[in-house]
Design a protein around this motif. Structure first.
Motif, short mmCIF file in Angstrom:
data_model
loop_
_atom_site.label_atom_id
_atom_site.label_comp_id
_atom_site.label_asym_id
_atom_site.label_seq_id
_atom_site.Cartn_x
_atom_site.Cartn_y
_atom_site.Cartn_z
N MET A 223 102.98 77.08 107.44
CA MET A 223 103.05 76.67 106.04
C MET A 223 104.39 77.11 105.45
O MET A 223 104.92 78.17 105.77
CB MET A 223 101.92 77.31 105.26
CG MET A 223 101.93 77.04 103.76
SD MET A 223 101.58 75.32 103.35
CE MET A 223 99.80 75.29 103.56
N ALA B 128 97.83 69.27 104.95
CA ALA B 128 97.34 70.53 105.51
C ALA B 128 96.56 70.28 106.80
O ALA B 128 96.67 71.05 107.76
CB ALA B 128 96.47 71.25 104.48
N PHE C 231 105.21 68.36 102.13
CA PHE C 231 105.43 69.72 102.64
C PHE C 231 106.78 69.70 103.35
O PHE C 231 107.03 68.81 104.18
CB PHE C 231 104.39 70.11 103.69
CG PHE C 231 103.02 70.44 103.16
CD1 PHE C 231 102.58 70.02 101.92
CD2 PHE C 231 102.15 71.18 103.94
CE1 PHE C 231 101.31 70.32 101.47
CE2 PHE C 231 100.87 71.50 103.51
CZ PHE C 231 100.45 71.06 102.26
#
Length: 213
Positions: free
Chosen positions: A88, A73, A123
Protein backbone atom coordinates in the motif's frame (compact mmCIF):
# COMPACT_ATOMS: atom_id res chain seq x y z
CA UNK A 1 -12.01 13.08 41.67
CA UNK A 2 -12.59 9.56 40.43
CA UNK A 3 -14.50 10.84 37.39
CA UNK A 4 -11.65 13.23 36.59
CA UNK A 5 -9.14 10.37 36.69
CA UNK A 6 -11.26 8.31 34.31
CA UNK A 7 -11.51 11.23 31.90
CA UNK A 8 -7.73 11.79 32.00
CA UNK A 9 -7.11 8.07 31.46
CA UNK A 10 -9.49 8.00 28.47
CA UNK A 11 -7.75 11.03 26.99
CA UNK A 12 -4.39 9.34 27.42
CA UNK A 13 -5.57 6.17 25.71
CA UNK A 14 -6.96 8.22 22.81
CA UNK A 15 -3.64 10.04 22.44
CA UNK A 16 -1.68 6.79 22.43
CA UNK A 17 -4.06 5.36 19.86
CA UNK A 18 -3.60 8.41 17.66
CA UNK A 19 0.17 8.13 17.86
CA UNK A 20 -0.03 4.41 17.06
CA UNK A 21 -2.12 5.15 13.97
CA UNK A 22 0.41 7.69 12.75
CA UNK A 23 3.32 5.34 13.48
CA UNK A 24 1.59 2.53 11.58
CA UNK A 25 1.26 4.69 8.48
CA UNK A 26 4.54 6.65 8.66
CA UNK A 27 6.51 4.06 6.65
CA UNK A 28 4.05 3.99 3.73
CA UNK A 29 5.73 5.10 0.51
CA UNK A 30 4.62 8.35 -1.08
CA UNK A 31 5.46 9.63 -4.57
CA UNK A 32 8.56 11.80 -4.90
CA UNK A 33 8.11 15.49 -5.52
CA UNK A 34 10.09 18.70 -5.22
CA UNK A 35 8.56 21.81 -3.67
CA UNK A 36 9.15 24.65 -6.11
CA UNK A 37 7.52 27.30 -3.93
CA UNK A 38 5.18 27.54 -0.94
CA UNK A 39 2.83 30.12 0.50
CA UNK A 40 0.88 29.23 3.63
CA UNK A 41 -1.07 26.03 2.93
CA UNK A 42 -0.30 26.23 -0.82
CA UNK A 43 2.58 24.54 -2.61
CA UNK A 44 3.80 24.31 -6.19
CA UNK A 45 5.33 20.86 -6.69
CA UNK A 46 7.15 18.94 -9.38
CA UNK A 47 6.35 15.22 -9.40
CA UNK A 48 8.50 12.47 -10.87
CA UNK A 49 6.91 10.00 -13.33
CA UNK A 50 4.88 7.29 -11.62
CA UNK A 51 2.72 4.25 -12.31
CA UNK A 52 -0.83 4.12 -10.97
CA UNK A 53 -3.55 1.52 -10.70
CA UNK A 54 -6.84 3.12 -11.69
CA UNK A 55 -10.52 2.24 -11.43
CA UNK A 56 -13.22 4.39 -13.02
CA UNK A 57 -16.41 4.49 -10.94
CA UNK A 58 -19.71 6.30 -11.52
CA UNK A 59 -21.64 7.87 -8.67
CA UNK A 60 -21.61 10.37 -5.82
CA UNK A 61 -18.05 11.37 -4.86
CA UNK A 62 -17.64 9.65 -1.50
CA UNK A 63 -19.39 6.44 -2.57
CA UNK A 64 -17.35 6.36 -5.78
CA UNK A 65 -14.19 6.80 -3.71
CA UNK A 66 -15.11 3.85 -1.50
CA UNK A 67 -16.10 1.67 -4.46
CA UNK A 68 -12.92 2.52 -6.36
CA UNK A 69 -10.80 1.90 -3.27
CA UNK A 70 -12.26 -1.58 -2.85
CA UNK A 71 -11.64 -2.47 -6.50
CA UNK A 72 -7.97 -1.47 -6.42
CA UNK A 73 -7.37 -2.81 -2.90
CA UNK A 74 -8.59 -6.20 -4.13
CA UNK A 75 -5.92 -6.02 -6.85
CA UNK A 76 -3.01 -5.07 -4.57
CA UNK A 77 -4.03 -7.61 -1.90
CA UNK A 78 -3.39 -10.43 -4.35
CA UNK A 79 -6.35 -10.77 -6.73
CA UNK A 80 -4.10 -10.57 -9.78
CA UNK A 81 -2.64 -13.03 -12.27
CA UNK A 82 0.46 -13.57 -10.12
CA UNK A 83 -1.46 -13.80 -6.82
CA UNK A 84 1.12 -11.28 -5.61
CA UNK A 85 0.55 -8.63 -2.96
CA UNK A 86 1.63 -5.07 -3.74
CA UNK A 87 2.50 -2.73 -0.87
CA UNK A 88 0.00 0.00 0.00
CA UNK A 89 1.16 3.55 -0.73
CA UNK A 90 -0.27 7.01 -0.09
CA UNK A 91 -2.17 8.99 -1.15
CA UNK A 92 -5.25 7.50 -2.74
CA UNK A 93 -6.45 10.03 -5.30
CA UNK A 94 -9.75 10.81 -6.95
CA UNK A 95 -10.46 12.98 -9.98
CA UNK A 96 -13.63 13.75 -11.89
CA UNK A 97 -13.59 12.12 -15.31
CA UNK A 98 -16.67 12.33 -17.52
CA UNK A 99 -20.39 12.66 -16.94
CA UNK A 100 -22.67 10.15 -18.64
CA UNK A 101 -25.32 12.10 -20.54
CA UNK A 102 -28.94 11.10 -19.89
CA UNK A 103 -30.21 11.41 -23.48
CA UNK A 104 -27.12 11.07 -25.62
CA UNK A 105 -23.95 8.98 -25.88
CA UNK A 106 -21.93 12.21 -26.04
CA UNK A 107 -19.87 12.85 -22.90
CA UNK A 108 -18.70 16.04 -21.24
CA UNK A 109 -16.32 17.00 -18.43
CA UNK A 110 -17.88 16.61 -14.99
CA UNK A 111 -17.92 19.29 -12.35
CA UNK A 112 -17.13 16.74 -9.66
CA UNK A 113 -20.23 17.03 -7.48
CA UNK A 114 -23.15 15.34 -9.29
CA UNK A 115 -24.54 11.87 -8.71
CA UNK A 116 -23.90 10.83 -12.33
CA UNK A 117 -20.21 11.74 -12.39
CA UNK A 118 -17.50 9.35 -13.42
CA UNK A 119 -14.47 9.34 -11.10
CA UNK A 120 -10.94 8.09 -11.61
CA UNK A 121 -9.73 6.56 -8.33
CA UNK A 122 -6.00 5.84 -8.24
CA UNK A 123 -3.37 4.13 -6.09
CA UNK A 124 0.24 5.08 -6.83
CA UNK A 125 2.28 1.91 -7.30
CA UNK A 126 5.51 1.42 -5.29
CA UNK A 127 8.53 2.89 -7.08
CA UNK A 128 10.31 -0.49 -7.19
CA UNK A 129 7.94 -1.67 -9.93
CA UNK A 130 7.87 -1.09 -13.66
CA UNK A 131 4.99 -1.78 -16.04
CA UNK A 132 6.70 -5.09 -16.86
CA UNK A 133 7.15 -6.22 -13.25
CA UNK A 134 3.78 -5.22 -11.80
CA UNK A 135 1.33 -8.13 -11.51
CA UNK A 136 -1.37 -7.98 -14.15
CA UNK A 137 -4.93 -7.36 -12.88
CA UNK A 138 -7.56 -10.09 -13.14
CA UNK A 139 -10.35 -7.54 -12.86
CA UNK A 140 -10.77 -5.58 -16.09
CA UNK A 141 -11.95 -2.62 -13.99
CA UNK A 142 -8.33 -2.10 -12.87
CA UNK A 143 -6.01 -0.36 -15.33
CA UNK A 144 -2.28 0.21 -14.92
CA UNK A 145 -1.12 3.57 -16.30
CA UNK A 146 2.17 5.43 -16.63
CA UNK A 147 1.80 9.06 -15.49
CA UNK A 148 4.49 11.44 -16.81
CA UNK A 149 6.29 14.03 -14.70
CA UNK A 150 4.08 17.00 -13.91
CA UNK A 151 3.88 20.28 -12.02
CA UNK A 152 0.94 20.75 -9.65
CA UNK A 153 -0.48 23.33 -7.27
CA UNK A 154 -1.73 21.86 -3.99
CA UNK A 155 -3.51 22.92 -0.83
CA UNK A 156 -3.30 20.77 2.30
CA UNK A 157 -5.91 20.47 5.06
CA UNK A 158 -6.98 18.13 7.86
CA UNK A 159 -10.37 16.75 8.87
CA UNK A 160 -12.68 14.02 7.59
CA UNK A 161 -12.96 15.39 4.04
CA UNK A 162 -16.66 16.16 4.09
CA UNK A 163 -17.94 17.47 0.76
CA UNK A 164 -18.15 21.00 2.16
CA UNK A 165 -14.45 20.84 3.13
CA UNK A 166 -13.47 19.49 -0.29
CA UNK A 167 -15.47 22.21 -2.06
CA UNK A 168 -14.07 24.97 0.16
CA UNK A 169 -10.45 23.99 -0.42
CA UNK A 170 -11.00 23.45 -4.14
CA UNK A 171 -12.32 27.01 -4.37
CA UNK A 172 -9.35 28.31 -2.36
CA UNK A 173 -6.94 26.52 -4.68
CA UNK A 174 -8.60 27.85 -7.82
CA UNK A 175 -8.53 31.38 -6.35
CA UNK A 176 -4.81 30.91 -5.65
CA UNK A 177 -4.20 29.87 -9.26
CA UNK A 178 -6.08 32.92 -10.49
CA UNK A 179 -4.13 35.26 -8.21
CA UNK A 180 -0.81 33.73 -9.32
CA UNK A 181 -1.87 33.76 -13.00
CA UNK A 182 -1.43 30.00 -13.26
CA UNK A 183 -3.47 27.89 -15.68
CA UNK A 184 -5.01 24.56 -14.67
CA UNK A 185 -4.26 21.75 -17.12
CA UNK A 186 -7.15 19.55 -15.95
CA UNK A 187 -9.78 19.07 -13.25
CA UNK A 188 -8.71 19.09 -9.58
CA UNK A 189 -7.57 15.86 -7.95
CA UNK A 190 -8.50 15.00 -4.35
CA UNK A 191 -5.79 13.18 -2.37
CA UNK A 192 -6.28 11.27 0.88
CA UNK A 193 -3.25 10.00 2.79
CA UNK A 194 -4.57 8.26 5.89
CA UNK A 195 -6.50 5.18 6.95
CA UNK A 196 -10.23 5.68 7.68
CA UNK A 197 -9.72 5.21 11.43
CA UNK A 198 -7.16 8.05 11.65
CA UNK A 199 -8.51 10.90 13.84
CA UNK A 200 -9.67 13.81 11.69
CA UNK A 201 -7.24 16.32 13.20
CA UNK A 202 -4.30 14.07 12.22
CA UNK A 203 -5.40 13.43 8.65
CA UNK A 204 -3.64 14.80 5.61
CA UNK A 205 -5.96 15.65 2.76
CA UNK A 206 -5.15 17.71 -0.32
CA UNK A 207 -6.70 19.24 -3.39
CA UNK A 208 -4.23 19.28 -6.26
CA UNK A 209 -4.41 20.48 -9.83
CA UNK A 210 -1.89 20.02 -12.62
CA UNK A 211 -0.73 23.35 -14.00
CA UNK A 212 0.64 24.27 -17.37
CA UNK A 213 4.38 24.90 -17.36
Amino acid sequence: MKIKSIVLLAAGVAAVGAVAVRAATSDIEQPDYRVVSSEGDFEIREYEPMIVAQATVVGERRKAMNDGFRIIADYIFGNNLSSQEVAMTAPVTQQASEKIAMTSPVTQQASGTGTENSWQVRFVMPSEYTMDTLPKPKNMAVTLLEVPAKRVAAIRYSGNAQQSDVDKHREKLMAFLSAEKLTAANDPTYAFYDAPWTPGFMRRNEVMVEIES
